[in-house]
Design a protein around this motif. Structure first.
Motif, PDB file in Angstrom:
ATOM      1  N   ASN A 163      -0.802   7.102   0.395  1.00  0.00           N
ATOM      2  CA  ASN A 163      -1.182   6.111   1.417  1.00  0.00           C
ATOM      3  C   ASN A 163      -0.244   6.167   2.614  1.00  0.00           C
ATOM      4  N   TRP A 164       1.050   6.381   2.337  1.00  0.00           N
ATOM      5  CA  TRP A 164       2.014   6.459   3.436  1.00  0.00           C
ATOM      6  C   TRP A 164       1.691   7.649   4.335  1.00  0.00           C
TER       7      TRP A 164
ATOM      8  N   ARG B 183       3.274   5.346  -8.023  1.00  0.00           N
ATOM      9  CA  ARG B 183       4.109   5.854  -6.931  1.00  0.00           C
ATOM     10  C   ARG B 183       3.390   6.942  -6.135  1.00  0.00           C
TER      11      ARG B 183
ATOM     12  N   GLU C 146       6.021   0.467  -4.071  1.00  0.00           N
ATOM     13  CA  GLU C 146       5.801  -0.271  -5.312  1.00  0.00           C
ATOM     14  C   GLU C 146       6.420  -1.665  -5.207  1.00  0.00           C
TER      15      GLU C 146
ATOM     16  N   LYS D  78       0.834  -1.206   0.000  1.00  0.00           N
ATOM     17  CA  LYS D  78       0.000   0.000   0.000  1.00  0.00           C
ATOM     18  C   LYS D  78       0.868   1.254   0.000  1.00  0.00           C
ATOM     19  N   ILE D  79       2.120   1.125   0.513  1.00  0.00           N
ATOM     20  CA  ILE D  79       2.970   2.314   0.630  1.00  0.00           C
ATOM     21  C   ILE D  79       4.234   2.240  -0.220  1.00  0.00           C
TER      22      ILE D  79
ATOM     23  N   ARG E 189       1.040   5.406  -3.653  1.00  0.00           N
ATOM     24  CA  ARG E 189       1.750   4.803  -2.522  1.00  0.00           C
ATOM     25  C   ARG E 189       2.183   5.887  -1.524  1.00  0.00           C
TER      26      ARG E 189
END
Length: 579
Positions: free
Chosen positions: A463-464, A457, A346, A343-344, A460
């Motif tokens: 999400n982070w 990217r 690739e 989720k965070i 991700r």
């Protein structure tokens, strides 16, 4: 950007293991498909430590495949293992709801409340199956529930029962003996985190089937009444295959013909080597929990010979740690899964973390700020690969990260720095239109036309920011100027802000604003904007940066100032810095 396959002369660990496996396969079974294996127990969330059980043979199998050999990577789902305990921290699961199922096969335990899957095993397999597809892992899945209940191992089970004395003699060499005086030998202390890593691996129970003062039997039935394995075989006839067992849970007793009976399994320390022989496994790694003296891998190396097979070659793999975890509720004890990592980051980055370290080297996967540094390191590696300055072992790890033998993994078309994307996502709150404006301003000579160019990217990084950065560390741009702070500035402070504001339009790009924010303290010191920094100048720069952060985002730190200025926009920057 496709990569050629790493050659066998390169010095990475994968190539060396591939050489060994090919040579061993030629010795054991020339001309046959090479078999490598992994085992996963869907007893709960399958975490990033367990992923090493898959990635180690996957990378070796992929290298063998690149060289033109036929290879199968088996993943055994140990879903016929017993449900041992109720894990904590899983939504829809409580002691009240699931303790009653302890002792049943994982495929006979209800899924957590609200799950769309038919049972416990399928629920926890699903996320791993999806993650492995995203990571490009090609494998043949084997359900041990299906194997045992279909009678696939019938001959092996009957053979093990017939040779139970030989098996017991091997196991007895490793059983803990009581020392004179009644004290047991001291056991090696195992790191708690390593015990956590053992969860989800096939040898979670390390059971050999022995019971004090009774005849040894390597087979355990699941009870015909309660469905649990609190059973004890009381007699067995080799000729008729009649087996009688009693269940200590409900005192149910039953006599069955093992030649027709499919509701049970070999105990783990016999089951694993039986499968090595049955599948002809050449390579399988083992975790630290399986490889200590007297553990299943070591004992299995002797028991496999009873079944006419040989122990696979393969390394012991070390622990995979985690750095940071702001809020993770999906995994037991806060231990994240491959799905959580994907989720965070690739797939290429996650593959690279496993490919670049030898299996016996431990490493950490970053969920904190360290992920930005990891991405910087990855982007530098990509640049070296592109210009040909990369070292051979690094080139091999990179090639294994970006592609498998059959295809290249999908990649972000325009890989902007992760830390920049995270900063923009932080400031904009994921607002697409604003994000596109800022990212287009990063380099006006190569404007972005669509956010699709920077996905996945960007997703991700967003999400982070939203799942791993605590709320009190998020960037909140001021709505109104801090009049009190502005009015308290001396002439030097006011002049530095005026220089910055006056230079915005002529420096409106990421590189330009970098030059500007570092250059203002130089000009204030009577130097040229491109003058080399001195220790005194660095102190002045830090003081100036802290002032800008306080005026823009209320704190003395934040995203890189050039990115922050682009994100806030020239008009709003002028409003917040007006003196």
């Amino acid at each position: 950007m496709g990569q050629s396959a790493p050659s066998s002369t390169e010095t990475d660990w994968v190539s060396r293991f591939a050489d060994e496996v090919i040579a061993e396969a030629e010795r054991r079974a020339p001309g046959k498909t090479i078999v490598v294996a992994s085992g996963l127990s869907p007893s709960g969330p399958i975490h990033l430590g367990n992923l090493r059980e898959v990635m180690t043979p996957h990378l070796v199998a992929d290298e063998i495949r690149r060289r033109g050999h036929e290879v199968r990577h088996l993943i055994s789902w140990d879903d016929y293992d017993r449900y041992r305990k109720v894990p904590k921290g899983i939504p829809g699961v409580t002691e009240e709801s699931h303790a009653q199922h302890i002792g049943r096969p994982l495929t006979a335990v209800p899924a957590p409340a609200g799950s769309s899957y038919p049972n416990w095993s399928e629920h926890f397999k699903a996320a791993m199956v999806e993650a492995l597809a995203e990571l490009g892992v090609e494998y043949d899945p084997i359900s041990q529930t299906e194997q045992y209940t279909a009678g696939t191992y019938r001959e092996q089970v009957l053979f093990a029962m017939k040779h139970r004395g030989d098996i017991d003699a091997i196991l007895d060499q490793y059983r803990t003996k009581q020392k004179p005086g009644g004290k047991k030998p001291q056991q090696k202390q195992v790191d708690e985190a390593e015990l956590e890593a053992a969860e989800g691996s096939g040898a979670a129970a390390e059971d050999d089937g022995s019971a004090e003062g009774t005849e040894y039997f390597p087979y355990k039935p699941y009870c015909g009444e309660c469905g649990k394995d609190f059973t004890k075989v009381t007699s067995y006839d080799d000729e008729t295959t009649e087996l009688t067992y009693v269940c200590t849970e409900d005192e149910f007793t039953e006599t069955v013909k093992l030649s027709e009976f499919n509701r049970g399994k070999l105990v783990w320390k016999v089951d694993w080597p039986m499968r090595w022989a049955y599948e002809g496994v050449i390579f399988e790694p083992s975790g630290v929990d399986h490889s200590s003296p007297g553990s299943s891998f070591q004992v299995g190396g002797q028991i496999v010979g009873i079944f006419g097979g040989e122990q696979p070659i393969g390394p012991m793999y070390a622990f995979v740690g985690i750095s940071g975890m702001a809020k993770m509720s999906s995994s037991k004890g806060g231990v994240p899964t491959p799905a959580d990592a994907l989720k965070i980051m690739e797939p290429q980055l996650l593959r690279w973390l496993y490919a670049r370290r030898k299996p016996n080297q431990s490493f950490k996967i970053a969920f904190d700020q360290e992920i930005q540094r990891l991405y910087d390191e990855w982007d530098k590696l990509e640049a070296k690969v592109a210009d040909g300055s990369v070292l051979p072992a690094d080139a091999a790890a990179h090639a294994r990260a970006v592609r498998v033998a059959s295809h290249e993994l999908p990649r972000t078309p325009r890989a902007l720095p992760y830390r920049t994307l995270a900063s923009v996502a932080d400031i904009t709150g994921g607002h697409d239109e604003q994000t596109l404006r800022i990212l287009t301003d990063l380099d006006p000579t190569q404007p972005l036309t669509s956010l699709d160019e920077v996905r996945p990217r960007l997703d991700r990084a967003e999400n982070w920011i939203t799942t791993q950065v605590p709320a009190d560390q998020r960037t909140l741009v001021r709505e109104e100027a801090d009049v009190e702070l502005l009015s308290s500035l001396d002439d030097e402070g006011r002049e530095s802000l005026r220089l910055l504001v006056d230079g915005l339009d002529s420096h409106w790009s990421l590189d330009g604003l970098t030059t500007l924010v570092y250059g203002v303290p130089k000009v204030m010191a009577g130097l040229e904007p491109d003058a080399k920094p001195t220790p005194e100048l660095k102190i002045a720069q830090r003081t100036f940066f802290a002032l800008l952060y306080r005026l823009l985002v209320t704190r003395e730190t934040g995203p890189r100032l050039p990115t922050l200025l682009l994100a806030v926009g020239a008009e709003r920057v002028r409003k917040l810095l007006a003196v």
